[in-house]
Scaffold this active site. Sequence first.
Site, PDB file in Angstrom:
ATOM      1  N   LYS A 127       0.847  -1.189   0.000  1.00  0.00           N
ATOM      2  CA  LYS A 127       0.000   0.000   0.000  1.00  0.00           C
ATOM      3  C   LYS A 127       0.890   1.249   0.000  1.00  0.00           C
ATOM      4  CE  LYS A 127      -4.007  -1.992   2.349  1.00  0.00           C
ATOM      5  NZ  LYS A 127      -4.889  -1.893   3.519  1.00  0.00           N
TER       6      LYS A 127
ATOM      7  N   SER B 219     -10.436   4.034   7.491  1.00  0.00           N
ATOM      8  CA  SER B 219      -9.324   4.989   7.362  1.00  0.00           C
ATOM      9  C   SER B 219      -9.351   5.629   5.978  1.00  0.00           C
ATOM     10  CB  SER B 219      -7.986   4.265   7.570  1.00  0.00           C
ATOM     11  OG  SER B 219      -7.939   3.708   8.851  1.00  0.00           O
TER      12      SER B 219
HETATM   13  O1  PNS Z   1      -6.121  -2.878   8.380  1.00  0.00           O
HETATM   14  P1  PNS Z   1      -5.949  -3.913   7.321  1.00  0.00           P
HETATM   15  O2  PNS Z   1      -5.125  -3.360   6.170  1.00  0.00           O
HETATM   16  O3  PNS Z   1      -7.251  -4.493   6.853  1.00  0.00           O
HETATM   17  O4  PNS Z   1      -5.117  -5.109   7.986  1.00  0.00           O
HETATM   18  C1  PNS Z   1      -4.738  -6.239   7.234  1.00  0.00           C
HETATM   19  C2  PNS Z   1      -3.703  -7.101   7.985  1.00  0.00           C
HETATM   20  C3  PNS Z   1      -2.561  -6.232   8.484  1.00  0.00           C
HETATM   21  C4  PNS Z   1      -4.339  -7.763   9.171  1.00  0.00           C
HETATM   22  C5  PNS Z   1      -3.206  -8.188   6.996  1.00  0.00           C
HETATM   23  O5  PNS Z   1      -2.944  -7.610   5.753  1.00  0.00           O
HETATM   24  C6  PNS Z   1      -1.921  -8.849   7.481  1.00  0.00           C
HETATM   25  O6  PNS Z   1      -1.908  -9.501   8.493  1.00  0.00           O
HETATM   26  N1  PNS Z   1      -0.828  -8.678   6.706  1.00  0.00           N
HETATM   27  C7  PNS Z   1       0.473  -9.207   7.041  1.00  0.00           C
HETATM   28  C8  PNS Z   1       0.942 -10.199   5.967  1.00  0.00           C
HETATM   29  C9  PNS Z   1       0.281 -11.546   6.180  1.00  0.00           C
HETATM   30  O7  PNS Z   1       0.419 -12.156   7.218  1.00  0.00           O
HETATM   31  N2  PNS Z   1      -0.429 -12.025   5.145  1.00  0.00           N
HETATM   32  C10 PNS Z   1      -1.148 -13.291   5.223  1.00  0.00           C
HETATM   33  C11 PNS Z   1      -2.570 -13.129   5.770  1.00  0.00           C
HETATM   34  S1  PNS Z   1      -3.496 -11.945   4.809  1.00  0.00           S
END
Ligand code: PNS
Length: 166
Positions: A43, A130
């Site tokens: 992002k 957000s």
């Molecule tokens: O606030 P968000 O952007 O909806 O949060 C998303 C989040 C941070 C929970 C998710 O993207 C995440 O855990 N990303 C870290 C990478 C990961 O573990 N990916 C595999 C599961 S999606």
Amino acid sequence: MSEKIAIYPGSFDPVTYGHLDIIRRGLSVFDHIIVAVLNNSRKDPLFTVNERVSLLKTATEGLGSVSVDSFDGLLMDYVHKKNVKIVLRGLRAISDFEYELQIASINKSLNPEIETCFMMTSNRFSFLSSSMVKEVAKYGGSVHDLVPEAVEQAIKQKYLTGGNGL
Ligand code: PNS
């Protein structure tokens, strides 16, 4: 008995009253919540990870047993490193469900010992994200009722100095 700790992960770009509602609700069930800000490479965030952590620290002051941290890479690796077994996520509306199911299912396949616990956001924040906050602020609308004072000021500052980050 050991402390019940949950990790509340997210982008928090920036933290809104909806996120704080989930943290408050989480504290009624868990002894401690670690809010974990994803240092997202994909992002294009408005706020740096340090700014997001700092705004969260200000916003959660006085709420109770909350700490704020950041992480890179897989959430399941971070959760393992912290020796925590529960991930906390908020659900606003049915539209969140598919996305959250996907994340929770992938995480479960990566580490079957971790449970994701969902809490429903208060109805008055069910529209709040957000991204919406940034869009409203970018075009000069008031976000006073949507985010804490420090966040409102920080967003104004960003857009005054030419921030983008929707
Ligand atoms: O606030 P968000 O952007 O909806 O949060 C998303 C989040 C941070 C929970 C998710 O993207 C995440 O855990 N990303 C870290 C990478 C990961 O573990 N990916 C595999 C599961 S999606």
